[in-house]
Every structure is written in structure tokens, then in C-alpha cells.
Scaffold this motif. Structure first.
Motif, PDB file in Angstrom:
ATOM      1  N   ALA B 225       0.841  -1.207   0.000  1.00  0.00           N
ATOM      2  CA  ALA B 225       0.000   0.000   0.000  1.00  0.00           C
ATOM      3  C   ALA B 225       0.871   1.250   0.000  1.00  0.00           C
ATOM      4  CB  ALA B 225      -0.927   0.002   1.219  1.00  0.00           C
ATOM      5  N   GLU B 226       1.887   1.253   0.848  1.00  0.00           N
ATOM      6  CA  GLU B 226       2.774   2.419   0.956  1.00  0.00           C
ATOM      7  C   GLU B 226       3.442   2.739  -0.381  1.00  0.00           C
ATOM      8  OE1 GLU B 226       5.618   2.059   4.126  1.00  0.00           O
ATOM      9  OE2 GLU B 226       6.884   3.668   3.343  1.00  0.00           O
ATOM     10  N   TYR B 227       3.844   1.690  -1.098  1.00  0.00           N
ATOM     11  CA  TYR B 227       4.572   1.908  -2.349  1.00  0.00           C
ATOM     12  C   TYR B 227       3.663   1.913  -3.575  1.00  0.00           C
ATOM     13  CZ  TYR B 227       8.721   1.021   0.486  1.00  0.00           C
ATOM     14  OH  TYR B 227       9.700   1.080   1.445  1.00  0.00           O
ATOM     15  N   GLY B 228       2.370   1.751  -3.354  1.00  0.00           N
ATOM     16  CA  GLY B 228       1.454   1.741  -4.493  1.00  0.00           C
ATOM     17  C   GLY B 228       1.639   0.526  -5.387  1.00  0.00           C
ATOM     18  N   LEU B 229       2.142  -0.565  -4.830  1.00  0.00           N
ATOM     19  CA  LEU B 229       2.295  -1.811  -5.606  1.00  0.00           C
ATOM     20  C   LEU B 229       1.006  -2.629  -5.502  1.00  0.00           C
ATOM     21  CD1 LEU B 229       5.889  -2.709  -4.384  1.00  0.00           C
ATOM     22  CD2 LEU B 229       5.269  -2.348  -6.784  1.00  0.00           C
ATOM     23  N   GLY B 230       0.693  -3.375  -6.540  1.00  0.00           N
ATOM     24  CA  GLY B 230      -0.512  -4.202  -6.525  1.00  0.00           C
ATOM     25  C   GLY B 230      -0.345  -5.410  -5.618  1.00  0.00           C
ATOM     26  N   GLN B 231      -1.371  -5.697  -4.839  1.00  0.00           N
ATOM     27  CA  GLN B 231      -1.344  -6.862  -3.961  1.00  0.00           C
ATOM     28  C   GLN B 231      -2.113  -8.005  -4.628  1.00  0.00           C
ATOM     29  OE1 GLN B 231      -2.340  -6.361   0.293  1.00  0.00           O
ATOM     30  NE2 GLN B 231      -3.784  -8.043   0.016  1.00  0.00           N
ATOM     31  N   ILE B 232      -1.375  -9.045  -4.984  1.00  0.00           N
ATOM     32  CA  ILE B 232      -2.001 -10.201  -5.628  1.00  0.00           C
ATOM     33  C   ILE B 232      -1.995 -11.336  -4.606  1.00  0.00           C
ATOM     34  CG2 ILE B 232      -1.983 -11.654  -7.706  1.00  0.00           C
ATOM     35  CD1 ILE B 232      -1.789  -8.633  -8.348  1.00  0.00           C
ATOM     36  N   GLY B 233      -3.145 -11.566  -3.995  1.00  0.00           N
ATOM     37  CA  GLY B 233      -3.206 -12.575  -2.931  1.00  0.00           C
ATOM     38  C   GLY B 233      -3.387 -13.981  -3.477  1.00  0.00           C
ATOM     39  N   TYR B 234      -2.660 -14.934  -2.903  1.00  0.00           N
ATOM     40  CA  TYR B 234      -2.956 -16.353  -3.177  1.00  0.00           C
ATOM     41  C   TYR B 234      -3.299 -16.993  -1.839  1.00  0.00           C
ATOM     42  CZ  TYR B 234       1.886 -17.224  -1.618  1.00  0.00           C
ATOM     43  OH  TYR B 234       3.055 -17.275  -0.881  1.00  0.00           O
ATOM     44  N   TYR B 235      -4.325 -17.842  -1.864  1.00  0.00           N
ATOM     45  CA  TYR B 235      -4.775 -18.436  -0.607  1.00  0.00           C
ATOM     46  C   TYR B 235      -3.925 -19.639  -0.214  1.00  0.00           C
ATOM     47  CZ  TYR B 235      -9.036 -15.660  -0.701  1.00  0.00           C
ATOM     48  OH  TYR B 235      -9.921 -14.624  -0.697  1.00  0.00           O
ATOM     49  N   LEU B 236      -3.603 -19.704   1.073  1.00  0.00           N
ATOM     50  CA  LEU B 236      -3.035 -20.927   1.623  1.00  0.00           C
ATOM     51  C   LEU B 236      -4.205 -21.863   1.916  1.00  0.00           C
ATOM     52  CD1 LEU B 236      -0.440 -19.307   4.044  1.00  0.00           C
ATOM     53  CD2 LEU B 236      -0.078 -20.158   1.716  1.00  0.00           C
ATOM     54  N   ASP B 237      -3.946 -23.164   1.847  1.00  0.00           N
ATOM     55  CA  ASP B 237      -5.033 -24.144   1.981  1.00  0.00           C
ATOM     56  C   ASP B 237      -5.158 -24.610   3.431  1.00  0.00           C
ATOM     57  OD1 ASP B 237      -6.886 -26.130   1.801  1.00  0.00           O
ATOM     58  OD2 ASP B 237      -5.960 -27.117   0.060  1.00  0.00           O
ATOM     59  N   GLU B 238      -6.146 -24.048   4.106  1.00  0.00           N
ATOM     60  CA  GLU B 238      -6.313 -24.360   5.533  1.00  0.00           C
ATOM     61  C   GLU B 238      -6.544 -25.858   5.746  1.00  0.00           C
ATOM     62  OE1 GLU B 238      -9.222 -21.935   7.542  1.00  0.00           O
ATOM     63  OE2 GLU B 238      -8.447 -22.545   9.499  1.00  0.00           O
ATOM     64  N   ASP B 239      -7.241 -26.485   4.796  1.00  0.00           N
ATOM     65  CA  ASP B 239      -7.546 -27.914   4.956  1.00  0.00           C
ATOM     66  C   ASP B 239      -6.310 -28.791   4.780  1.00  0.00           C
ATOM     67  OD1 ASP B 239     -10.161 -27.230   5.406  1.00  0.00           O
ATOM     68  OD2 ASP B 239     -10.741 -27.440   3.293  1.00  0.00           O
ATOM     69  N   LYS B 240      -5.289 -28.233   4.166  1.00  0.00           N
ATOM     70  CA  LYS B 240      -4.034 -28.992   4.029  1.00  0.00           C
ATOM     71  C   LYS B 240      -2.944 -28.354   4.882  1.00  0.00           C
ATOM     72  CE  LYS B 240      -5.061 -30.823  -0.537  1.00  0.00           C
ATOM     73  NZ  LYS B 240      -4.915 -30.575  -1.977  1.00  0.00           N
ATOM     74  N   ASN B 241      -3.330 -28.052   6.115  1.00  0.00           N
ATOM     75  CA  ASN B 241      -2.410 -27.436   7.079  1.00  0.00           C
ATOM     76  C   ASN B 241      -1.695 -26.207   6.510  1.00  0.00           C
ATOM     77  OD1 ASN B 241      -1.587 -27.723   9.844  1.00  0.00           O
ATOM     78  ND2 ASN B 241       0.479 -28.034   9.050  1.00  0.00           N
ATOM     79  N   TRP B 242      -2.483 -25.351   5.883  1.00  0.00           N
ATOM     80  CA  TRP B 242      -1.983 -24.097   5.303  1.00  0.00           C
ATOM     81  C   TRP B 242      -0.892 -24.340   4.254  1.00  0.00           C
ATOM     82  CZ3 TRP B 242      -5.366 -20.541   6.157  1.00  0.00           C
ATOM     83  CH2 TRP B 242      -6.017 -20.437   7.398  1.00  0.00           C
ATOM     84  N   GLY B 243      -1.016 -25.455   3.542  1.00  0.00           N
ATOM     85  CA  GLY B 243      -0.048 -25.747   2.489  1.00  0.00           C
ATOM     86  C   GLY B 243      -0.262 -24.858   1.277  1.00  0.00           C
ATOM     87  N   LEU B 244       0.684 -24.967   0.371  1.00  0.00           N
ATOM     88  CA  LEU B 244       0.699 -24.070  -0.760  1.00  0.00           C
ATOM     89  C   LEU B 244       0.480 -24.892  -2.021  1.00  0.00           C
ATOM     90  CD1 LEU B 244       3.370 -21.317  -0.569  1.00  0.00           C
ATOM     91  CD2 LEU B 244       1.916 -21.690  -2.537  1.00  0.00           C
ATOM     92  N   ASP B 245      -0.567 -24.554  -2.746  1.00  0.00           N
ATOM     93  CA  ASP B 245      -0.992 -25.356  -3.891  1.00  0.00           C
ATOM     94  C   ASP B 245      -0.646 -24.609  -5.183  1.00  0.00           C
ATOM     95  OD1 ASP B 245      -2.343 -27.256  -5.371  1.00  0.00           O
ATOM     96  OD2 ASP B 245      -4.181 -26.035  -5.344  1.00  0.00           O
TER      97      ASP B 245
END
Lengths: 523, 523
Positions: B225-245
Motif C-alpha cells: 500500500a505504501e509503495y502503491g504496488l498491486g497486492q495479488i493474494g494467493y490463498y493458503l489451503d487451511e484444509d491442508k495445514n496451510w499448504g501451498l498449492d
């Protein structure tokens, strides 16, 4: 705005070849904005994701001469000397940066004893340190989470220390200071940048601009470049000992207003690199000017303890505006202080504060919110700030030694300030204003036309050319005036007054010989 | 980009009434861009030069939940308690921030002894400290200008310490690290911000965007936000112990690419706030993804020492990409480390480093240039970094105590991680993944529909509503999940695992009673 162009041109020359290739790449991109995403990604994959082409352009523009190419070369020369390279000198003298301890100044015992106690609290009751040191350390630890300096503090600092700073300011000025308006920082630079950043906006379709002195301390030009803020330079008057003339402020404001919404005014007092100490009358004029044009005043007062000239005295902007009364006592002001300068010289500890006066409470809340993401200034820097704000009082066990050490540092700086100015003024082609305060001399030098031509041939600013020659031939590292800004066609450099007397004398002798030789060579 | 909107909506709610008045004023300005300069200045003169209207809009947007309104309220409650206010609790438990010493963790003796010696060198030969402490302190002082920690260092840190960090990384990974690529920082946050700022640019007509996990540590959303950069969120998978898919990474990348030039990927491992430790196979997938899309990888590895689960192990991104070989070993990477976490918990000292891998040399030179205007990270933070990078070795006099203290901290954190998860999972309406690493649990809570309605009536996010109730009724300060981001319609909070075992048990008991009561009240 000619001075802006001048400065940025100077920086481009300083940055040299890299600057040119940046431009070439940058132009290639903007020339073909229509080409599609994939093609550029594919092209770029032969290089890197982040190249000069795709780098934040403000970071490319930013220059900080105090640690620029000359200083990088000085470090290389030091390594060459270590490896046994033969040079016409034995060591590099770093007169480029206000780094007192590096030049042999000894730390203030009281500060270091308090620090030792807070990092290793078993020392407190070891019987090794005076009772006031023990008491300070205990009070600071009691204000830390879990009684440890390893805890985060509030983002604006430990309340106890903010209160001590407010009391310090009250004693200094004779007027109240609110501790809630004191924000501790990791050195003055941090606070200055945080406040400048608040101004990034477009007002009435114009980008914000900030008035800064020319010559200036290049943190300002660097930060303005980093934040994309307009740099509106006003010249200090070299003929009036770098005084500040309201007519010049008006000129700069009106010229700057053509392209920018001029919103703030930076004053450095005592001056860096110029060493002047503003008179009270001058400060009053500046405050009237700031009020007239509704400017936010940045008072860089980090050298407030460094006043040498007999007829000079430090007046804070806060004090003067308070005593001027309405409407002048309502201007928005941020005053900056540091533990890196003064008699302390504790640059490496990174401590300082800013006092915020008359800020819109919502703006102040936003500033405090913004700094919260950076967690907190270092607790040990804060501890040193406490020692500076709440110095030993007469009758306390640490007082006598503290007073002796403080006086010795300031008196020696006073002597060195005189010694350096006298020597320069006895050198052909040099003229140097009195160093009334701060830690630098900023002499003007006449460079022979042939030297200017030789510099051009090397694609260097003449003063940069001179400084490189000086470095290579004598090991003396100074900062060319173009790093700070100077009137077109004039040449200066900044040297600190920090080498210890013996080394300073040696440096000045070598400098004198170099200059005589240089002048002979190019005339 | 729906997750971006979600986060920013959450922040607006958090910022409350101020947010609304900002908008109103902002609209008034942009609605009449044609009015002349003078009229606006005159209008503004009844207020301030710098108001919410003219403030940097990025600073207004920026939110940092870890120190947000809840934490401000917690501080107020502490003051109320001090003044004798009657509450249903005796003290505030700050489970909002990873501040180990504040929660009673003791400092590592070795670190503090070295610090005491460098600030007060007469302690070195006092016979008070072990010989390895003396030797470390002497080596650091020898590397400081004038043998004083009061001197500035190079902006990327003292060379000796950078070399020790490189050696540490070599031992950790089994692969070479170049000391020239190590940049010491004033905590990891500083380094992360400096690197993010490099990306501010428009590529192919699109603003740069950065992929960050949701949930994320809010330094990232705040800095974007401070630098005006775009925030592209990817969700962590709560059902897979917050793993990354990888499929989710691809989804986010493609969605983000519609509006932004997606240029970097942030990975927090071990996870904050989510506590997962990525498997080696998962890291390999991520590296393949980053290479495919030519992303600059930010590896936030500040919790590398905090791994508790028996079947988990920390692998650095540098190690994994190196072992994957070409072409994956050429991705651009910045890895961040801090002395605030691990077994040290030295948050207040502000120390850390980043390792820069495969950066374009011109970009790295520009980064080093940009940080030079901030002079240097604190020497005492650097000293603590040295102690972390070059720990006592078996046979050295400090080794045994150091090893004992380190093990005790990590084992106790391990126990607390289990205790907190077990308790939460035994609470009606709670589900909490295993805390494999880092210092936080991030349980999901079911909130009854009536509670959600009550929150809406107060114009609060439901999880914020819950957290405020918890604070006011029990003194427990947690951070609502909306401060980190969460899937729409789910509610979480982050609590640290840092309260010492007895206090943690007390906290969990009180929490349990509160939650039962809350559920009853709103069902």
C-alpha cells in the motif's frame, strides 16, 4: 527550476556509465508501449526479472554523494593499501562524513556505562558504575517489556524517554513541549524521510514540491528523488556567510510554484554543509515567509550543540515561533535531532527524535500508524537518546566526568573549525566562510580553465575531477560541492572538521601542497 | 482480485470513522480540479497545510493490524488498570505480537555479554567474561571505525559480520554463499521494504504487482500500500495445514496479470500467521512456478530456527533451488533473516540480514546506493547478528551455557505450540492446524449469526468485534484474522505462543470461558 536540473545533471555525471545505459534501456521501453506482455517477458527472460530497465526509476535517479563513487573508490584504495600497494600516502583520511568516533573522538563514558547496564543488567549492581548510571539503567529497563531491551517498544519510542526529551526541549527553549509530540527515531534521517513521505500527493493537479537549501545535505535531494517529490532549491548567500535571504526564498517559491504545489520548507541550522548558524532575526523572517505561504517547516537541528562562533547562538525554530506569538506560533513544524552529532557522535547507535508541532491530529495519527509497520527504533539507540535528553545534573556522581568530556570535545571542535578555515583562507584560490557551527567547512575553490577542460574530457564535473585527483594523490577523501548543489560556475567541496588536531594539521599541509601542484599543472 | 478488495475493505473498517471523512474530503478535491491554486490555499489556511485531504493517500490506505486499533485500546486499558480502574482481569496479556522477551523469555547470555563488551570495551579485559566473548568483541571493534561502535559502518554492514553470515548460510545449506551478497539490515522489515521498493514501476503499461499469501504477515500488505504496488493474494489451503498449492498460485497469477505486471512472489516459511513449515517437495513446486513466470522470490525465512513438528524440517529456498540445478538455480531471490525471532528474540535490538541471489549486478548496485542515504544499520544490531551467525562452537567456553539456553527456549516453545493447539481444538467452534513452526497459532472460529449481526450493527468485521469483546472482558489481546486476510465468510485470529507456560495456561482457561459465554450470549 534551473537548480533542480543542475543537481540532477551533476548526479548523472556522478553515476557515470550506469546512468547512460539506464536511459537507453528506459527509452526503448517507452518507445514501444504497445507491444504485448508476452513478448517483453520472453525478451526479458534472457536477462533478469529485475533489470535497470524495469527497476523503480526513482531509485535510479537517487544519489547520495556523501557515500558516492568517491567514497567507494576510497574504500578500494584502503584495500589496495592493506594489500601492500605503493601509494604516495600511507592511509586514507575520510573527511567525507560526519563520523566523529571513526576519526578518533572518544565516546562519552556516561552513555556507554548506561548502555552496558541495560544490555547486561547484572552489571547494574556490580558496584562498577556510579549510582546515577545504575538508576538510569533501572528506569529504562522498567519501561521495557519484560524488563529487557530485547523487547519491542512502541513505534514512537518508550514513553519514559519521550517524556525526558520533552523536558529537555522545555529546558532548552523555556517553553512547554508535549511528550506525545515527541517521536523517537533510528537517527534523524529516518524521521525526515517519514515526514517527507507524508507530502507525496497531487494538490490542485500539481505534484508536491519541497524547498531545500542549495547547498543542502544530500539526504534531502535523495529522499525527494526517492519519493518523486519536486525539489525546489533556494540558494544560500555565500557572500553573507551562507545566510538566508527572504527575497531568494520568495524567488524560489514563485519559480517552484509554476510546476509544483510547494508545501514544505527545509532549513538546516546549524548548516550542513555550510556551517552557518542562523541569527534569531533571520529565523523570524523565515517563519514569516513560511506562514505567508503556509509551508510545513522541516527544521533540521541536529547540530544544535555544535555552535563555535562567539557571536553565534542556537535558537530552535520552536522557540522563535513560540515567542513570535500568533499567528506565527501555529505553523506546522517538525524539528529533528540526532545522537550522531553534538558532543556525542554516536552515529553507529542510530538514535534521534523529532518534535511535531501543530500537526493536524489526524495526520499525526497517520504518521504514527505508518511507522508502526516498522515496529520500533532500536532500544539501544533510544537508551542513548535518554542519556542525551537527561544528562547528569550537577551533584550527581557522573556529572563531573560527563561535563569534562563534553567540554573537551566541543572545545577541540571549536579549535579545529578555526584551524581549517584559517588554513584554507591562506591558500591561493580558496575562500572559506567562518564555520560558526556544525562539523564541516565548505570552501570555494577557483579551478583553472585547463582543469575544467580536463574534467570535461573525462566526462566529470570539475569539482569531482579535483576531488578524485586529491584522493588518488593524497588519500584525502572529501565530497565535491556538486553533491550538495552550488551556484553554476562555482566550485566547492565539503570537508569535515573531525580529524584529530595532529591528523588535521597533516591533512591540511598535504592538501595545500596538492593544491599548489594542481594549480601549477593546469595553468 | 477479489481478495485485494476484501483486505482493503477490512482495513477501512478497522480505521473506522477517519476513513470515511478522508473519502469525503478526497472526493471534494478531485471533483473540482479546475479551481485555481490560490482559492484552495486560502480555503486550506483555515485548517492546516497537511490534512487528511492533502496527505499522501498511500499512507492513509496503509494498515498494520499487529499494532492496530485493538493494540492501541490494549495500551489504554493498561493505563486504566494502572490508575486503579476495576476490570474483570488484572493485566493485559499481549498475545498480539511476536515479542518473546516482553513475555518473559530470558536473553541469551552470550549475546548480551558480547554487547556489553563492545559498548564498554573496558569490560573486555575485566576478567568478567569468557575468552570467546572477549575475542568476539575485540574482532568486532577492530572492524569498526576508530574501534568504536559509535562509528557509522558501510551501509550494507560491517564486512567481517557479512562474512560470518555467509559462513553461517554455507553451514546451513551446504552450498557456498557470497559475503558480497549479504546485506545487514535493521531487522528483516527494513530489508523487505527496501527490496519491494525496487519493483515500483510500470511494465508494459501495467503497474507492478506482488503475490503474497493470504493469510499474510501485514508488513507486506502495508508496504505494498505504501509503495502503491498491486497486492495479488494467493490463498493458503487451511484444509491442508496451510499448504501451498500450485494451482492456486497459477489462479492468482493469471487473475493478477489482468491488472498488473506480476513480478514477485512472497513466501513466508515457516508461516506467519499460519505456522506451517513447507515440505521440500512443496518448495520445489513453488520454485518451478516462480521460474515459469519469471518471478523474483522473496523468501521470508525469519522463523528458520522455529520448527517444532517432528516430521518438519526447514529448507531454505536458496538450498532447494541450488540443488534443483539449472535452470531453477538462476531465479532471483532475496532471503530474509532476523535476530528478533528464533531462540534469540532480540526484537528491540533491530538486527537482521538479507541474502541476495542472482540479482542483476546493476540492480544490486542501485539497491546498495539507495540504502546508503540511510547511512547504516545499528552497529549493536549488527553485533547481535554476528553472535547469531557465529555462535559459540563446541569446546569454546560459552558453548555449554549457550546450548543450554537455546535448547530450553526452543523446547519450551515446542511445548507451548502443542498446548495451545490442543486447547483450541478442544473448544467448541474452534479448529486449529498444527503449529509446525514460527510463533503463532491461527485458529478458525465459528461465529454465531447473531454475533455477526451485532458486529455489523457496530460497523465492525465479526472477527474484530470478537477480538474487542475478548480484550475488554479478559484483557487478552489477539489480532483478528481480517488483519492478515482470510477466505470470505471464515473467521480466524492470530495468537502468539509466547506467554510463559503458566501464563499461557491461565490465558487459555480464561479464553475458553469467554468463548463459551460469547457463544451462549449470541446463540
Amino acid at each position: 527550476m534551473s537548480q533542480i536540473k543542475l543537481i540532477s545533471r551533476a548526479s548523472r555525471v556522478l553515476s557515470g556509465a550506469a546512468g547512460r545505459s539506464e536511459l537507453a534501456l528506459g527509452e526503448a521501453v517507452s518507445a514501444q508501449p504497445q507491444r504485448n506482455h508476452t513478448s517483453v517477458r520472453t525478451m526479458a527472460s534472457q536477462r533478469k526479472t529485475l533489470t535497470l530497465e524495469t527497476l523503480n526509476p526513482n531509485i535510479k535517479t537517487l544519489e547520495y554523494a556523501v557515500r558516492g563513487p568517491l567514497v567507494i573508490r576510497a574504500a578500494e584504495i584502503e584495500k589496495e593499501l592493506e594489500k601492500g600497494a605503493k601509494k604516495p600516502f600511507k592511509r586514507v583520511i575520510k573527511a567525507n562524513i560526519g563520523d566523529a568516533h571513526a576519526m578518533g573522538q572518544q565516546p562519552i563514558t556516561f552513555i556507554r556505562q548506561v548502555l552496558a547496564c541495560v544490555v547486561n543488567p547484572e552489571l547494574i549492581d556490580s558496584g562498577k558504575y556510579p549510582s546515577d548510571v545504575q538508576e538510569r539503567a533501572k528506569a529504562i529497563l522498567a519501561a521495557c517489556g519484560g524488563q529487557s531491551v530485547g523487547s519491542y517498544t512502541m513505534s514512537h519510542g518508550i514513553e519514559l524517554i519521550r517524556r525526558h526529551v520533552a523536558e529537555y526541549i522545555e529546558r532548552r527553549d523555556g517553553h512547554p513541549a508535549k511528550w506525545q509530540d515527541i517521536c523517537l527515531t533510528g537517527g534523524a534521517s529516518n524521521g525526515i524521510k517519514n515526514c517527507l513521505q507524508l507530502l507525496c500527493n497531487t494538490v490542485d493537479g500539481k505534484d508536491s514540491g519541497v524547498m531545500i537549501p542549495i547547498p543542502q545535505y544530500p539526504l534531502y535531494s535523495a529522499s525527494l528523488a526517492e519519493y518523486g517529490l519536486g525539489q525546489i532549491g533556494y540558494y544560500l548567500d555565500e557572500d553573507k556567510n551562507w545566510g538566508l535571504d527572504t527575497a531568494e526564498l520568495e524567488r524560489a517559491f514563485h519559480e517552484g510554484s509554476k510546476t509544483h504545489a510547494v508545501r514544505a520548507l527545509v532549513i538546516i541550522n546549524p548548516g550542513n554543509p555550510t556551517g552557518q548558524v542562523l541569527t534569531r532575526a533571520n529565523i523570524e523572517d523565515i517563519i514569516r515567509f513560511a506562514h505567508k505561504h503556509q509551508l510545513f517547516v522541516f527544521a533540521d537541528e541536529v547540530y544544535q550543540d555544535n555552535v563555535y562562533a562567539k557571536d553565534s547562538q542556537f535558537f530552535s525554530f520552536k522557540k522563535v515561533m513560540t515567542e513570535m506569538g500568533a499567528p506565527y506560533n501555529s505553523i506546522e513544524l517538525a524539528s529533528f535531532m540526532s545522537i550522531s552529532k553534538g558532543y556525542m557522535g554516536e552515529c553507529g547507535l542510530r538514535g534521534g527524535w523529532m518534535e511535531l508541532v501543530n500537526l493536524d491530529p489526524d495526520v499525526q495519527a497517520n504518521l504514527y500508524k505508518a511507522i508502526s509497520a516498522m515496529l520500533c527504533p532500536t532500544t539501544l539507540g533510544q537508551t542513548a537518546v535518554d542519556c542525551v535528553a537527561r544528562t547528569p545534573r550537577p551533584g550527581e556522581p557522573s556529572y563531573e566526568l560527563w561535563q569534562k568530556e563534553r567540554t573537551a570535545v566541543l572545545e577541540s571542535l571549536n579549535q579545529r573549525a578555526k584551524m581549517i578555515v584559517d588554513t584554507f583562507n591562506n591558500m591561493e584560490g580558496f575562500s572559506c566562510n567562518v564555520v560558526q557551527g556544525a562539523m564541516y567547512a565548505f570552501p570555494r575553490i577557483d579551478l583553472p580553465p585547463k582543469a575544467i577542460e580536463a574534467a570535461k574530457a573525462e566526462n566529470k564535473q570539475p569539482d569531482v575531477f579535483y576531488a578524485f585527483k586529491l584522493l588518488e594523490e593524497t588519500g584525502i577523501c572529501i565530497v565535491p560541492g556538486s553533491g550538495f548543489g552550488q551556484r553554476p560556475g562555482t566550485y566547492h567541496f565539503r570537508t569535515t572538521i573531525l580529524p584529530q588536531p595532529k591528523l588535521l594539521q597533516e591533512m591540511l599541509d598535504v592538501f595545500k601542497a596538492f593544491h599548489a601542484n594542481f594549480t601549477k599543472q593546469y595553468s
